[in-house]
Design an enzyme around this catalytic site. Structure first.
Site, mmCIF file in Angstrom:
data_model
loop_
_atom_site.group_PDB
_atom_site.id
_atom_site.type_symbol
_atom_site.label_atom_id
_atom_site.label_comp_id
_atom_site.label_asym_id
_atom_site.label_seq_id
_atom_site.Cartn_x
_atom_site.Cartn_y
_atom_site.Cartn_z
ATOM 1 N N ASP B 101 48.679 34.198 36.054
ATOM 2 C CA ASP B 101 48.087 32.866 35.935
ATOM 3 C C ASP B 101 48.884 32.065 34.913
ATOM 4 O O ASP B 101 49.673 32.628 34.138
ATOM 5 C CB ASP B 101 46.613 32.951 35.515
ATOM 6 C CG ASP B 101 46.426 33.594 34.139
ATOM 7 O OD1 ASP B 101 47.163 34.563 33.832
ATOM 8 O OD2 ASP B 101 45.560 33.148 33.376
ATOM 9 N N GLU B 167 44.731 35.722 32.079
ATOM 10 C CA GLU B 167 45.192 35.836 30.700
ATOM 11 C C GLU B 167 45.031 34.536 29.917
ATOM 12 O O GLU B 167 44.671 34.540 28.745
ATOM 13 C CB GLU B 167 46.665 36.278 30.670
ATOM 14 C CG GLU B 167 47.142 36.826 29.321
ATOM 15 C CD GLU B 167 47.668 35.762 28.363
ATOM 16 O OE1 GLU B 167 47.841 36.084 27.181
ATOM 17 O OE2 GLU B 167 47.913 34.606 28.778
#
Lengths: 474, 474
Positions: B101, B167
């Site tokens: 991400d 994350e």
């Protein structure tokens, strides 16, 4: 007592249900100025007043104030309703101010009943949003005038009305209008009367002869061009928040003492004469404690509490813009923070002198912190304190009227808050302003279950008539 | 140099445009975990990785983590992509962590180009969101594996992959998964490697051997049951904000010194050996100043700056919940305010000891203020510091690999921030964690115009191969 007033008093008692029903009618219009979706209701309430004034034979004018931007939408400001009744050069002229907008209210806020449906409780409470603030008083003036007409009584004074619809939302446009109409619609005002306040207690009427002013300050501390990661920069840089918090901690102590040197030098000395107004007042510290559901009062005795609220300055820290404020955790070092505080001012404090003292002190304290960040101090707005001698004829008239209606002389109080329009009226019209409260201390304006007691509402209408009578005899 | 590595290096150089085009393909998937509307793109990116791993002959598993509530909507969490390549009992096993991400990005934020369209600049920059954080490194591992296969080279280690998609948004579910899979999918890990960090400078590679921890605190000061009007109550009550600001001002001084007694007693002594790691580092204070566009550094010299960031604790004041935070002015006295601050921790600080010191000190300072308001201090979350010896075989392997690829030994750095997952991996898998950065110091992860240099990207792929080779020789 004069015949006229006796007739008026009897009329009010004989027609009390009619008068309460009239209050029901205005409470039912949800004229919430703070909610853009209710703006048409505010305007409807303004038109209701204009129509009623015209029915009573007053000349009227709707002063349109243009538009307002709210949440990206353009909506019209509600008009200021101006009215004039009588222009006899042999009579005194009173300008009456009030407001027809109200605070927001939802049953879900904790109201026991529907806020915009007036409820007549067994104990005499007339419960509904605006009942005491300020629809009760505004309607009271009209009902008093109507009563005179129904009874065929001469109205002993000329009346000018100034009713606004934005009081609960910053009184947009009102200052300018008053200044503009000082030589127009409001010309010839001898006295101004504002009934938009409450008694000090619940049993004895009172007059308000002083208000604190308010200066609002921003301390802006800035450094890096953007927020910083506190892992990478924590311990490495002078943080704006550290410097700001340090400076903010030097402004006032726990007991409310303002730590900025020179501030108290400007405060008028407490006189022997003044001390009389603090004797035997119907105020108890316990009322405040009950109100807050917590005892965090600084002073043990009532006089000290009232003096600190009425005639000494105070400084409150309101918050910080630019720092983290949500629930939860965020570890950023804010790059620019703006500390916000205000100082409530009292006689004989001068705004410019105070601004200089504040700015100089904050800059000095910031220097002591030794941060590489930079600081700017600004006074964002300032409203002067207001003080009127209780011996002024306008106040004597108000006091006599109260004594006549309630059988007891009023208390004299001051307010810790501000009603900025008071000062505008006084300065623009060059006429004394009397603050003549109708409701009791426990009416909860702005809060849930707002009410006015039937006793206060009906006797308030009588009081307005007695006040006109007293003014006519000056 | 081994034949295999020489072939790998040549392959990378010969196929560089292919590899850059692969990076273009993953940057084009806007896998922004913080924006609920882009959640499907995050999931698409996870599936892209799973498919690619399968094509490379890896066993895979999508570990589903359930749903998440965002802005009142329920949306699925992106899966953790687990992969396994090779299970030769004669080889060492490396677990590789990365995240797929990225941070939000809009051209209007100040990007010079479209953030999700990779731009190959003349100067070698590969510009695009995620290029350095963390898509470049994640893709790098796959391209390195692919190169081995294309070249017919033996992969000298067993690989386990753990790629997450949350994350940038708190790594929801990752900790639990690692603990759960420690005896499952991740069993048999000899070493862990994380490539989700950047070099200290721009010219010399580096290894990261320490991270600070972070304890987050709330100081809640409460008094009245509701916010108070500062006109009516200013000067009359003990205000929660006054007490809170006073206490917050006693936590840290301008120069970052924590004022809570006992905190520094826990900090490991600076050793002679340690001092060597601070010699000749490619770090300039001026880089930070350029970054901040403002000089608010506490220290004049680089070593002091780095020491204060890497191996000493810091305390930052983040903000206040419950107080006024918007632009403009509001004169309310807040009834309950929550001050927020965090302490970055270092070896050998102990979380429980620190919490006791903080709580005791804040309560004592609050008592000194003498307010009738009440205070509660809480540690909202805590993450321990991480420190690994640069002499551990995993680090020696990383260092040797860097020397082989770049012709120069790496620098050794620590980070002031936290990568909490590092500690989870270390404790759950009972295996050393190496942080092996691919990008340079000026890559601007999380910021506008994020990039990775072609030099770092391509040499990073070689580095990964060299690291596998070094591990296989242990």
């Amino acid at each position: 007592m004069s015949d006229s007033l006796e007739k008026l008093y009897k009329y009010v008692e004989d027609n009390k249900q009619y008068m309460i029903d009239q209050l029901r009618e205005v409470v039912a219009i949800p004229s919430v100025s703070a909610e853009s979706g209710k703006r048409s209701e505010v305007i409807r309430m303004g038109h209701w007043l204009r129509d009623r004034l015209e029915k009573l034979g007053a000349k009227t004018k709707l002063a349109e104030l243009g538009n307002q931007e709210v949440d990206g939408k353009t909506i019209p400001l509600p008009p200021i309703v101006l009215g004039q009744y009588g222009s006899d050069p042999n009579k005194k002229t009173i300008t009456i101010y009030g407001h027809y907008d109200v605070q927001p209210a939802y049953k879900s806020d904790g109201w026991d009943t529907e806020p915009f449906t007036l409820v007549q409780a067994e104990d005499g409470r007339l419960i509904g949003r605006g009942a005491t603030d300020d629809k009760g008083p505004v309607l009271g003036w009209l009902l008093c005038l109507e009563a005179h007409q129904k009874l065929g009584l001469d109205v002993p004074v000329n009346l000018k009305f100034c009713f606004e619809g934005m009081e609960e939302s910053g009184s947009d446009g009102l200052d300018d209008l008053i200044v503009r109409e000082a030589d127009g619609w409001l010309k010839g005002t001898d006295f101004t009367c504002i009934s938009d306040d409450n008694w000090l207690g619940t049993e004895r009427p009172c007059l308000t002869y002083g208000l604190r002013g308010n200066n609002y300050y921003h301390i802006e501390v800035s450094g890096p061009s953007a927020d910083l990661h506190s892992g990478v920069f924590g311990g490495v840089v002078h943080e704006p928040m550290t410097a700001l918090i340090s400076v903010m901690s030097k402004l006032v102590d726990t007991n409310g003492k303002i730590l900025i040197p020179g501030v108290y030098d400007q405060v008028a000395k407490f006189t022997q004469e003044e001390s009389k107004h603090y004797e035997g007042l119907s105020f108890k510290n316990q009322d405040l404690i009950d109100d807050m559901k917590f005892d965090c009062l600084i002073y043990e005795n009532e006089t000290d509490t009232l003096k600190s609220c009425w005639r000494y300055p105070s400084l409150s820290l309101h918050g910080i813009e630019g720092a983290f404020y949500s629930p939860g955790c965020k570890t950023v070092i804010p790059s620019k923070v703006i500390g916000k505080f205000s100082i409530r001012t009292v006689p004989d404090m001068d705004i410019d002198t105070l601004n200089k003292l504040v700015t100089g002190y904050v800059e000095d304290e910031f220097k002591k912190v030794g941060s590489k960040c930079s600081v700017t101090v600004s006074c964002i707005h300032s409203g002067r304190w207001w003080y009127s001698s209780p011996n002024h004829p306008n106040f004597v008239a108000g006091a006599n009227a109260m004594t006549r209606v309630f059988g007891i002389a009023p208390e004299y109080k001051r307010e810790g808050g501000s009603i900025p329009i008071t000062l505008t009226f006084e300065e623009a019209l060059k006429a004394n302003v009397l603050i003549l409260p109708m409701g009791a201390a426990n009416d909860s304006p702005h809060s849930t279950n707002e009410k006015i007691d039937q006793f206060n509402f009906l006797n308030g209408i009588k009081l307005f008539g007695a006040y006109w009578d007293e003014i006519s005899k000056l």
